[in-house]
Design an enzyme around this catalytic site. Structure first.
Site, short mmCIF file in Angstrom:
data_model
loop_
_atom_site.label_atom_id
_atom_site.label_comp_id
_atom_site.label_asym_id
_atom_site.label_seq_id
_atom_site.Cartn_x
_atom_site.Cartn_y
_atom_site.Cartn_z
N SER A 1 0.85 -1.18 0.00
CA SER A 1 0.00 0.00 0.00
C SER A 1 0.89 1.24 0.00
O SER A 1 1.69 1.43 0.92
CB SER A 1 -0.90 -0.02 1.24
N GLY B 1 -0.19 4.49 -0.13
CA GLY B 1 -0.95 5.68 0.20
C GLY B 1 -1.74 6.20 -0.99
O GLY B 1 -2.39 5.44 -1.71
N ALA B 2 -1.64 7.50 -1.25
CA ALA B 2 -2.40 8.11 -2.33
C ALA B 2 -1.98 7.62 -3.71
O ALA B 2 -2.70 7.79 -4.69
CB ALA B 2 -2.25 9.63 -2.27
N GLY C 1 -1.67 4.49 -4.48
CA GLY C 1 -2.34 3.24 -4.77
C GLY C 1 -1.58 2.02 -4.29
O GLY C 1 -1.00 2.04 -3.20
N GLY D 1 -6.27 1.25 4.89
CA GLY D 1 -5.54 0.01 4.64
C GLY D 1 -6.36 -1.22 4.93
O GLY D 1 -6.21 -2.27 4.28
N ASP D 2 -7.26 -1.13 5.92
CA ASP D 2 -8.12 -2.27 6.24
C ASP D 2 -9.12 -2.52 5.11
O ASP D 2 -9.48 -3.67 4.84
CB ASP D 2 -8.86 -2.00 7.55
#
Length: 312
Positions: free
Chosen positions: A217, A219-220, A222, A248-249
């Protein structure tokens, strides 16, 4: 049935304030409480997607009773939490609605005794008999062995149940060696695991350590996925502002639901990215903005990475 494991459950408390300033008193505009911990957030998103979900982990004390009372009103999530003598922790999120930032305060969790850990392992192995996939999520409470996730991964594999691992630090390092089907670290967790700050190199290293598939992951930006079927980058069509707690979940829920539904990897990644962005737009972790998700999922960009991973 999908099983989610949250060894360090929490009662999530979210305060929304107009502006968060150090050394100042604040008037809270809105207060919400939800059953929390990464696996419980995953369970709520999975249920909202239409999957039958069972949630297990540890729960105890007055905070634990409040958590279970609220979980009982969560549709399609079955409570299989294991009681302990200690008290469930609280997590406090303070959302600055002007800046769009969130400050998080996390308590450590109750001390788990060897007998309580043994009781959980017995309950977990029973639950594995009737589940289609399992997500192992979050931190370990005090007293639980650092190799706990490695034990739980091996038990799932022995029962031929696909397993996704989402944790960090030494529990991730040991857990990945047990060969989970998917690991989902963020960029910092991936760098800590591999020593590399290059996500492309780090995801390759993580696969070599034992994971069948690695979904990082970013963040912004992707997701970056390295799998036995190929490598992909998936990015949202636009940046979104809001509360990133639980995004993230939602990625985990998207990946796990896609696995159970036997979707090809590009479709799993599109779902995961869209859910993550739609969760940022929701007021609390474990929820997502459904209209935003239904619009975003059709516009996620999924590109094949230029370098394919080695054959497993």
């Amino acid at each position: 049935m999908i099983l989610t494991v949250t060894l360090n459950t929490a009662l999530d408390i979210t305060y929304r304030v107009r502006e968060l300033r150090p050394h100042a008193s604040h008037r809270v505009d809105e207060l919400t409480e939800r059953p929390g911990g990464k696996g419980l957030n995953v369970a709520r998103v999975l249920a909202a997607l239409g999957h039958e979900v069972t949630a297990t982990g540890f729960v105890g004390g007055a905070t634990g009773r409040a958590l279970r009372d609220q979980l009982a009103h969560t549709p399609d999530v079955v409570d299989a939490l294991v009681p302990v003598s200690g008290s469930t922790r609280r997590t406090i999120a303070v959302v600055d609605t002007t800046a769009g930032d969130t400050t998080q305060l996390n308590e450590p969790g109750p001390e788990i005794t060897p007998a309580e850990w043994s009781a959980f392992q017995e309950a977990y192995e029973v639950l594995l008999r009737s589940c289609s996939a399992v997500a192992l999520c979050g931190s370990l409470p005090p007293g639980v062995p650092v190799g706990a996730y490695a034990q739980l991964v091996r038990a799932a594999r022995a029962s031929a149940v696909p397993v996704l691992l989402d944790t960090s630090g030494e529990p991730l390092r040991r857990g990945i060696a047990a060969r989970p089907d998917i690991v989902k670290p963020n960029a910092d967790e991936l760098a800590e695991l591999t020593g590399s700050h290059d996500p492309s190199q780090a995801t390759r290293d993580a696969r070599r350590r034992g994971a069948h598939s690695v979904v990082a992951s970013l963040g912004a930006q992707g997701l970056l996925a390295r799998t036995p079927d190929g490598d992909w980058r998936a990015a949202p069509p636009r940046a979104v502002r809001g509360n990133p707690t639980g995004a993230g979940d939602s990625v985990v829920a998207g990946l796990l639901s896609g696995l159970v539904e036997r979707l090809p990897w590009p479709e799993r990644l599109s779902r995961a990215v869209a859910l993550s962005a739609a969760s940022v737009l929701a007021p609390v972790a474990g929820e997502f903005d459904r209209p935003a998700y239904e619009e975003l999922v059709h516009h996620v960009t999924v590109d094949v990475c230029p370098h394919q991973v080695e054959a497993w």
